[in-house]
Scaffold this motif. Structure first.
Motif, PDB file in Angstrom:
ATOM      1  N   ALA A 101      61.826  30.364  53.890  1.00 25.10           N
ATOM      2  CA  ALA A 101      61.499  29.588  52.625  1.00 25.10           C
ATOM      3  C   ALA A 101      61.914  29.815  51.367  1.00 25.10           C
ATOM      4  CB  ALA A 101      60.027  29.533  52.734  1.00 25.10           C
ATOM      5  N   HIS A 102      62.098  31.155  51.123  1.00 25.59           N
ATOM      6  CA  HIS A 102      62.856  31.318  49.853  1.00 25.59           C
ATOM      7  C   HIS A 102      64.420  30.591  49.393  1.00 25.59           C
ATOM      8  CE1 HIS A 102      63.924  33.382  46.302  1.00 25.59           C
ATOM      9  NE2 HIS A 102      64.916  33.930  46.630  1.00 25.59           N
ATOM     10  N   ILE A 103      65.099  30.799  50.623  1.00 27.75           N
ATOM     11  CA  ILE A 103      66.331  30.370  50.410  1.00 27.75           C
ATOM     12  C   ILE A 103      66.385  28.771  50.586  1.00 27.75           C
ATOM     13  CG2 ILE A 103      68.650  30.127  51.752  1.00 27.75           C
ATOM     14  CD1 ILE A 103      68.175  33.108  52.983  1.00 27.75           C
TER      15      ILE A 103
ATOM     16  N   SER B 279      67.960  11.070  44.936  1.00 32.23           N
ATOM     17  CA  SER B 279      68.435  11.076  46.283  1.00 32.23           C
ATOM     18  C   SER B 279      67.537  10.978  47.344  1.00 32.23           C
ATOM     19  CB  SER B 279      69.438  12.338  46.599  1.00 32.23           C
ATOM     20  OG  SER B 279      69.563  12.331  47.848  1.00 32.23           O
ATOM     21  N   GLY B 280      67.519  10.016  48.130  1.00 36.18           N
ATOM     22  CA  GLY B 280      66.590   9.863  49.313  1.00 36.18           C
ATOM     23  C   GLY B 280      66.491  10.986  50.388  1.00 36.18           C
ATOM     24  N   LEU B 281      67.986  11.367  50.447  1.00 38.98           N
ATOM     25  CA  LEU B 281      67.892  12.734  51.310  1.00 38.98           C
ATOM     26  C   LEU B 281      67.174  14.005  50.758  1.00 38.98           C
ATOM     27  CD1 LEU B 281      69.134  14.216  53.826  1.00 38.98           C
ATOM     28  CD2 LEU B 281      71.185  14.466  52.413  1.00 38.98           C
ATOM     29  N   ASN B 282      67.468  13.998  49.404  1.00 41.48           N
ATOM     30  CA  ASN B 282      66.879  15.189  48.800  1.00 41.48           C
ATOM     31  C   ASN B 282      65.177  15.157  48.838  1.00 41.48           C
ATOM     32  OD1 ASN B 282      69.289  16.279  48.339  1.00 41.48           O
ATOM     33  ND2 ASN B 282      69.277  15.689  46.330  1.00 41.48           N
ATOM     34  N   ARG B 283      64.921  13.742  48.730  1.00 43.80           N
ATOM     35  CA  ARG B 283      63.305  13.620  48.962  1.00 43.80           C
ATOM     36  C   ARG B 283      62.824  13.918  50.214  1.00 43.80           C
ATOM     37  NH1 ARG B 283      63.762   9.223  46.046  1.00 43.80           N
ATOM     38  NH2 ARG B 283      64.197   7.959  47.698  1.00 43.80           N
ATOM     39  N   LEU B 284      63.798  13.461  51.270  1.00 34.24           N
ATOM     40  CA  LEU B 284      63.352  14.003  52.545  1.00 34.24           C
ATOM     41  C   LEU B 284      63.316  15.837  52.981  1.00 34.24           C
ATOM     42  CD1 LEU B 284      62.779  13.215  55.490  1.00 34.24           C
ATOM     43  CD2 LEU B 284      65.280  12.972  56.088  1.00 34.24           C
ATOM     44  N   LEU B 285      64.441  16.273  52.150  1.00 36.21           N
ATOM     45  CA  LEU B 285      64.478  17.589  52.441  1.00 36.21           C
ATOM     46  C   LEU B 285      63.089  18.382  51.509  1.00 36.21           C
ATOM     47  CD1 LEU B 285      68.099  18.161  51.793  1.00 36.21           C
ATOM     48  CD2 LEU B 285      67.201  18.444  54.058  1.00 36.21           C
ATOM     49  N   ARG B 286      62.719  17.854  50.580  1.00 42.85           N
ATOM     50  CA  ARG B 286      61.409  18.306  49.741  1.00 42.85           C
ATOM     51  C   ARG B 286      60.057  18.156  50.551  1.00 42.85           C
ATOM     52  NH1 ARG B 286      63.509  15.433  45.475  1.00 42.85           N
ATOM     53  NH2 ARG B 286      61.739  14.107  45.385  1.00 42.85           N
ATOM     54  N   GLN B 287      60.026  17.058  51.411  1.00 43.43           N
ATOM     55  CA  GLN B 287      58.984  16.941  52.350  1.00 43.43           C
ATOM     56  C   GLN B 287      59.194  17.977  53.307  1.00 43.43           C
ATOM     57  OE1 GLN B 287      59.536  12.788  53.512  1.00 43.43           O
ATOM     58  NE2 GLN B 287      58.433  11.883  51.700  1.00 43.43           N
ATOM     59  N   ARG B 288      60.308  17.996  53.762  1.00 42.26           N
ATOM     60  CA  ARG B 288      60.476  18.922  54.977  1.00 42.26           C
ATOM     61  C   ARG B 288      60.185  20.446  54.741  1.00 42.26           C
ATOM     62  NH1 ARG B 288      65.277  18.967  57.575  1.00 42.26           N
ATOM     63  NH2 ARG B 288      64.172  20.165  59.143  1.00 42.26           N
ATOM     64  N   LEU B 289      60.564  20.669  53.501  1.00 43.00           N
ATOM     65  CA  LEU B 289      60.321  21.739  52.954  1.00 43.00           C
ATOM     66  C   LEU B 289      58.822  22.409  52.628  1.00 43.00           C
ATOM     67  CD1 LEU B 289      61.542  24.552  51.827  1.00 43.00           C
ATOM     68  CD2 LEU B 289      61.562  23.566  49.509  1.00 43.00           C
ATOM     69  N   ARG B 290      58.156  21.427  52.067  1.00 43.23           N
ATOM     70  CA  ARG B 290      56.668  21.424  52.213  1.00 43.23           C
ATOM     71  C   ARG B 290      56.086  21.698  53.580  1.00 43.23           C
ATOM     72  NH1 ARG B 290      57.336  17.514  47.828  1.00 43.23           N
ATOM     73  NH2 ARG B 290      57.033  15.908  49.089  1.00 43.23           N
ATOM     74  N   MET B 291      56.452  20.979  54.256  1.00 41.25           N
ATOM     75  CA  MET B 291      56.003  21.170  55.825  1.00 41.25           C
ATOM     76  C   MET B 291      56.427  22.438  56.580  1.00 41.25           C
ATOM     77  SD  MET B 291      56.602  17.225  57.492  1.00 41.25           S
ATOM     78  CE  MET B 291      57.153  17.677  58.832  1.00 41.25           C
ATOM     79  N   ALA B 292      57.520  22.819  56.013  1.00 46.17           N
ATOM     80  CA  ALA B 292      58.195  24.256  56.779  1.00 46.17           C
ATOM     81  C   ALA B 292      57.254  25.085  56.215  1.00 46.17           C
ATOM     82  CB  ALA B 292      59.624  24.254  56.441  1.00 46.17           C
ATOM     83  N   ILE B 293      57.188  25.160  54.749  1.00 40.32           N
ATOM     84  CA  ILE B 293      56.159  26.229  54.362  1.00 40.32           C
ATOM     85  C   ILE B 293      54.670  26.255  54.594  1.00 40.32           C
ATOM     86  CG2 ILE B 293      55.333  26.997  51.921  1.00 40.32           C
ATOM     87  CD1 ILE B 293      58.037  26.111  50.795  1.00 40.32           C
TER      88      ILE B 293
END
Length: 174
Positions: free
Chosen positions: A141-143, A158-172
């Motif tokens: 999570a930190h990295i 960026s749409g990809l970065n938006r997707l990555l932010r969503q995935r990060l929230r789910m992973a955390i």
């Protein structure tokens, strides 16, 4: 080259969990027909993308060994592009084997010089994108948080970065 561009495109699709396995097999066969002995590291890394993704263990191992020998023989005279080739190839193999923690370990070592990959900004960005995806999948999570924040700061729309932010929230949250 068309092979390098094909590898970069398929790798991006694979990072988004799009099944391109048939295309990887065709591309890996084309890479296997190439003589990579004196090829630029940039092409060797792109060949490794295809070989690793197509699960071509023997040719991938030969490429790794050739890089190890080259690095031993030329340690002091390696260009930045050459210096990052072996860790990148090791990382790509780890990612393809679903060993995301090992992938992160390899890429963290060279992330500060990833911009010297020998290709375009988009192709060098594959290193950062692979590291980000591996960190998410390894639940580091930190990295992952740091990497997603870096990407978002550079390209907030960026749409990809938006997707990555969503995935990060789910992973955390998991």
């Amino acid at each position: 080259s068309a092979l390098a561009d094909g590898s970069a495109l398929l790798w991006r699709l694979q990072l988004q969990n799009i099944d391109v396995s048939d295309r990887w097999r065709m591309l890996a066969s084309r890479w296997e027909m190439q003589t990579l002995t004196d090829a630029r590291s940039f092409y060797i890394v792109h060949a490794m993308m295809a070989l690793a993704a197509a699960e071509r263990a023997a040719p991938a191992a030969r490429l790794i060994e050739a890089l190890r020998v080259r690095d031993r023989d030329e340690t002091s005279s390696l260009s930045p592009e050459d210096a990052i080739a072996l860790p990148l190839c090791e990382a790509l193999l780890a990612f393809a084997r679903n060993d995301y923690a090992a992938c992160v370990g390899w890429l963290v070592r060279v992330r500060h010089i990833a911009h010297r990959c020998g290709g375009s900004l988009a192709q060098c960005d594959l290193i950062h994108l692979t590291l980000t995806e591996a960190a998410l999948r390894a639940r580091k999570a930190h990295i992952a948080r740091t990497l997603v924040a870096e990407r978002t700061t550079q390209k907030p729309a960026s749409g990809l970065n938006r997707l990555l932010r969503q995935r990060l929230r789910m992973a955390i949250a998991i």
